[in-house]
Design an enzyme around this catalytic site. Structure first.
Site, PDB file in Angstrom:
ATOM      1  N   TYR A  58       0.823  -1.230   0.000  1.00 55.08           N
ATOM      2  CA  TYR A  58       0.000   0.000   0.000  1.00 55.08           C
ATOM      3  C   TYR A  58       0.849   1.269   0.000  1.00 55.08           C
ATOM      4  CZ  TYR A  58      -3.914  -3.000   1.635  1.00 55.08           C
ATOM      5  OH  TYR A  58      -4.866  -3.973   1.784  1.00 55.08           O
ATOM      6  N   HIS A 123      -0.855 -11.911   2.023  1.00 59.07           N
ATOM      7  CA  HIS A 123      -1.758 -10.938   1.389  1.00 59.07           C
ATOM      8  C   HIS A 123      -2.397 -11.475   0.112  1.00 59.07           C
ATOM      9  CE1 HIS A 123      -2.207  -6.359   0.305  1.00 59.07           C
ATOM     10  NE2 HIS A 123      -3.352  -7.015   0.231  1.00 59.07           N
TER      11      HIS A 123
HETATM   12  N1  LIG Z   1      -7.044  -8.622   0.028  1.00 60.36           N
HETATM   13  C1  LIG Z   1      -6.786  -7.745   0.981  1.00 60.36           C
HETATM   14  O1  LIG Z   1      -5.977  -8.024   1.835  1.00 60.36           O
HETATM   15  C2  LIG Z   1      -7.505  -6.415   1.031  1.00 60.36           C
HETATM   16  C3  LIG Z   1      -8.227  -5.993  -0.071  1.00 60.36           C
HETATM   17  C4  LIG Z   1      -8.933  -4.800   0.030  1.00 60.36           C
HETATM   18  C5  LIG Z   1      -8.882  -4.067   1.207  1.00 60.36           C
HETATM   19  N2  LIG Z   1      -8.140  -4.494   2.271  1.00 60.36           N
HETATM   20  C6  LIG Z   1      -8.075  -3.713   3.519  1.00 60.36           C
HETATM   21  O2  LIG Z   1      -9.382  -3.446   3.946  1.00 60.36           O
HETATM   22  C7  LIG Z   1      -9.569  -2.030   4.079  1.00 60.36           C
HETATM   23  C8  LIG Z   1     -10.974  -1.697   3.705  1.00 60.36           C
HETATM   24  O3  LIG Z   1     -11.070  -1.918   2.305  1.00 60.36           O
HETATM   25  P1  LIG Z   1     -12.389  -1.794   1.507  1.00 60.36           P
HETATM   26  O4  LIG Z   1     -12.240  -2.632   0.308  1.00 60.36           O
HETATM   27  O5  LIG Z   1     -13.519  -2.077   2.426  1.00 60.36           O
HETATM   28  O6  LIG Z   1     -12.394  -0.296   1.003  1.00 60.36           O
HETATM   29  P2  LIG Z   1     -11.985   1.022   1.777  1.00 60.36           P
HETATM   30  O7  LIG Z   1     -10.493   1.116   1.816  1.00 60.36           O
HETATM   31  O8  LIG Z   1     -12.722   1.073   3.070  1.00 60.36           O
HETATM   32  O9  LIG Z   1     -12.516   2.100   0.757  1.00 60.36           O
HETATM   33  C9  LIG Z   1     -13.791   2.681   0.854  1.00 60.36           C
HETATM   34  C10 LIG Z   1     -13.971   3.681  -0.276  1.00 60.36           C
HETATM   35  O10 LIG Z   1     -15.200   4.369  -0.086  1.00 60.36           O
HETATM   36  C11 LIG Z   1     -14.966   5.771   0.072  1.00 60.36           C
HETATM   37  N3  LIG Z   1     -15.689   6.178   1.281  1.00 60.36           N
HETATM   38  C12 LIG Z   1     -15.350   5.926   2.568  1.00 60.36           C
HETATM   39  N4  LIG Z   1     -16.251   6.484   3.399  1.00 60.36           N
HETATM   40  C13 LIG Z   1     -17.166   7.094   2.615  1.00 60.36           C
HETATM   41  C14 LIG Z   1     -18.328   7.838   2.907  1.00 60.36           C
HETATM   42  N5  LIG Z   1     -18.725   8.038   4.158  1.00 60.36           N
HETATM   43  N6  LIG Z   1     -19.054   8.328   1.873  1.00 60.36           N
HETATM   44  C15 LIG Z   1     -18.664   8.105   0.592  1.00 60.36           C
HETATM   45  N7  LIG Z   1     -17.557   7.396   0.255  1.00 60.36           N
HETATM   46  C16 LIG Z   1     -16.808   6.896   1.265  1.00 60.36           C
HETATM   47  C17 LIG Z   1     -13.490   5.981   0.289  1.00 60.36           C
HETATM   48  O11 LIG Z   1     -13.066   7.163  -0.423  1.00 60.36           O
HETATM   49  P3  LIG Z   1     -12.703   8.524   0.373  1.00 60.36           P
HETATM   50  O12 LIG Z   1     -11.228   8.519   0.536  1.00 60.36           O
HETATM   51  O13 LIG Z   1     -13.182   9.582  -0.580  1.00 60.36           O
HETATM   52  O14 LIG Z   1     -13.445   8.536   1.660  1.00 60.36           O
HETATM   53  C18 LIG Z   1     -12.861   4.706  -0.287  1.00 60.36           C
HETATM   54  O15 LIG Z   1     -12.438   4.904  -1.600  1.00 60.36           O
HETATM   55  C19 LIG Z   1      -8.518  -1.430   3.144  1.00 60.36           C
HETATM   56  O16 LIG Z   1      -8.254  -0.085   3.452  1.00 60.36           O
HETATM   57  C20 LIG Z   1      -7.379  -2.362   3.386  1.00 60.36           C
HETATM   58  O17 LIG Z   1      -6.728  -2.002   4.595  1.00 60.36           O
HETATM   59  C21 LIG Z   1      -7.464  -5.670   2.193  1.00 60.36           C
END
Ligand SMILES: NC(=O)c1ccc[n+]([C@@H]2O[C@H](COP(=O)([O-])OP(=O)(O)OC[C@H]3O[C@@H](n4cnc5c(N)ncnc54)[C@H](OP(=O)(O)O)[C@@H]3O)[C@@H](O)[C@H]2O)c1
Length: 318
Positions: A58, A123
């Site tokens: 990341y 990962h």
């Molecule tokens: N395979 C893996 O190991 C893997 C894969 C994916 C994710 N992850 C991990 O899991 C975490 C969570 O990932 P996720 O896939 O759930 O996605 P996320 O990183 O939580 O992304 C959420 C997206 O929605 C937007 N967002 C957040 N709050 C919002 C709101 N209140 N209103 C409108 N848009 C909003 C954010 O953009 P803004 O910046 O504009 O808020 C972001 O682009 C990641 O950060 C990472 O640490 C791990």
């Protein structure tokens, strides 16, 4: 903030965890400064978040390390090491050696400014890579644990390519993992049967990612995804309003917005642990923590979500 015990780790963790990956990567994904992103991590800790998830790929490990300096013992750091060499296909069979994994861990520790990580994940493992990981990489992880460089072993899936959780479902047959990270949201609820139940049987801590992804934070993307599910005959087009398909999260469920409803749905799923939220926006962070610590959606709404989408296991909501 509310806290819970993360399965067999015994760690006391906040129900909301800060995700330092996803599209935003604390704002690094769209050009925010290093200082801004350090500020997001500090704001999360000020809101009571003590669970921070990052990864070698990341580019946010140094940001986390800087933000937690002086508070390291109060924070649970979860990080992840890639299992494919740089430039190789993430889905392929060209996988790193145990020696490479050891070098990679040392680099992560340096970037984090810490001599240990709390949870170290392999990962984004896909089903065809799992047996190699178990045979060649798990012994190395166990050695790290014996040396005190990591406290607990974790495993994350590649949800976009494995929305049916074949890898984690297989991995949970082995009594090796302390924590797993899985995709789960109000459209693809299949982790309930395939991950949360088997994980719970072994007291493996379950972390939720993809609670809100593009399709649940962008109305056009939601319409497009639901349109595909309708075309495939997987959802009934008459079951929701065409112009506001998830409006019942508000009218029936009591949610403020789709995003609010999506986080609350995940938070109150039985047998789960931390719900990850990733953002580069301090406002979004505050809103999302408020959602994750809000009461459950009304029971009729949860039943309706299960009736509508309970059989869907082909999309991630990316
Ligand atoms: N395979 C893996 O190991 C893997 C894969 C994916 C994710 N992850 C991990 O899991 C975490 C969570 O990932 P996720 O896939 O759930 O996605 P996320 O990183 O939580 O992304 C959420 C997206 O929605 C937007 N967002 C957040 N709050 C919002 C709101 N209140 N209103 C409108 N848009 C909003 C954010 O953009 P803004 O910046 O504009 O808020 C972001 O682009 C990641 O950060 C990472 O640490 C791990």
């Amino acid at each position: 903030m509310e806290y819970l015990t993360l399965g067999r780790t015994g760690l006391n963790v906040s129900v909301a965890g800060l995700g330092c990956g996803g599209a935003s990567r604390l704002g690094q994904g769209y050009g925010e400064s290093h200082a801004h992103s350090v500020g997001i991590v500090k704001a999360a800790m000020d809101l009571g978040i003590n669970f921070i998830d990052t990864a070698a790929v990341y580019g946010t490990e140094p940001i986390v390390g800087e933000a937690v300096a002086g508070r390291r013992e109060d924070i649970v750091i979860s990080t992840k090491l890639p299992i494919v060499p740089p430039g190789a296909s993430a889905l392929g069979q060209d996988l790193i050696s145990g020696e490479d994994l050891a070098v990679s861990l040392e680099k992560s520790l340096t970037r984090l400014g810490s001599d240990y990580v709390d949870i170290l994940h392999l990962h984004g493992v896909v089903p065809a890579q799992y047996e190699y990981c178990l045979r060649e990489l798990v012994p190395v992880l166990q050695r790290f644990r014996d040396q005190g460089k990591i406290r607990f072993l974790g495993l994350t899936e590649r949800f976009i390519y494995d929305p049916q959780h074949a890898m984690l479902n297989r991995a949970l047959e082995d009594d090796v993992w302390d924590v797993v990270m899985t995709g789960f949201n109000l459209i693809n609820q299949s982790a309930r049967q395939r991950v949360f139940i088997p994980a719970g049987e072994k007291s493996v801590g379950a972390l939720i990612m993809f609670a809100v992804r593009r399709a649940l934070s962008n109305p056009e993307a939601l319409q497009a995804m639901l349109g595909e599910l309708v075309n495939e005959g997987l959802v009934d087009p008459n079951a929701f309003a065409a112009d506001d398909p998830l409006g019942f999260l508000r009218t029936l469920g009591g949610a403020e917005t789709v995003v609010d409803g999506a986080y609350r749905f995940c938070r109150h799923e039985a047998r789960t642990g931390v719900v990850l939220t990733g953002t580069g926006s301090a406002d979004h962070l505050r809103e999302n923590v408020a959602s994750i610590t809000s009461p459950a959606l009304a029971p009729d709404c949860v039943i309706r979500l299960e009736q509508l989408f309970g059989a869907i296991d082909s999309v991630s909501c990316n």
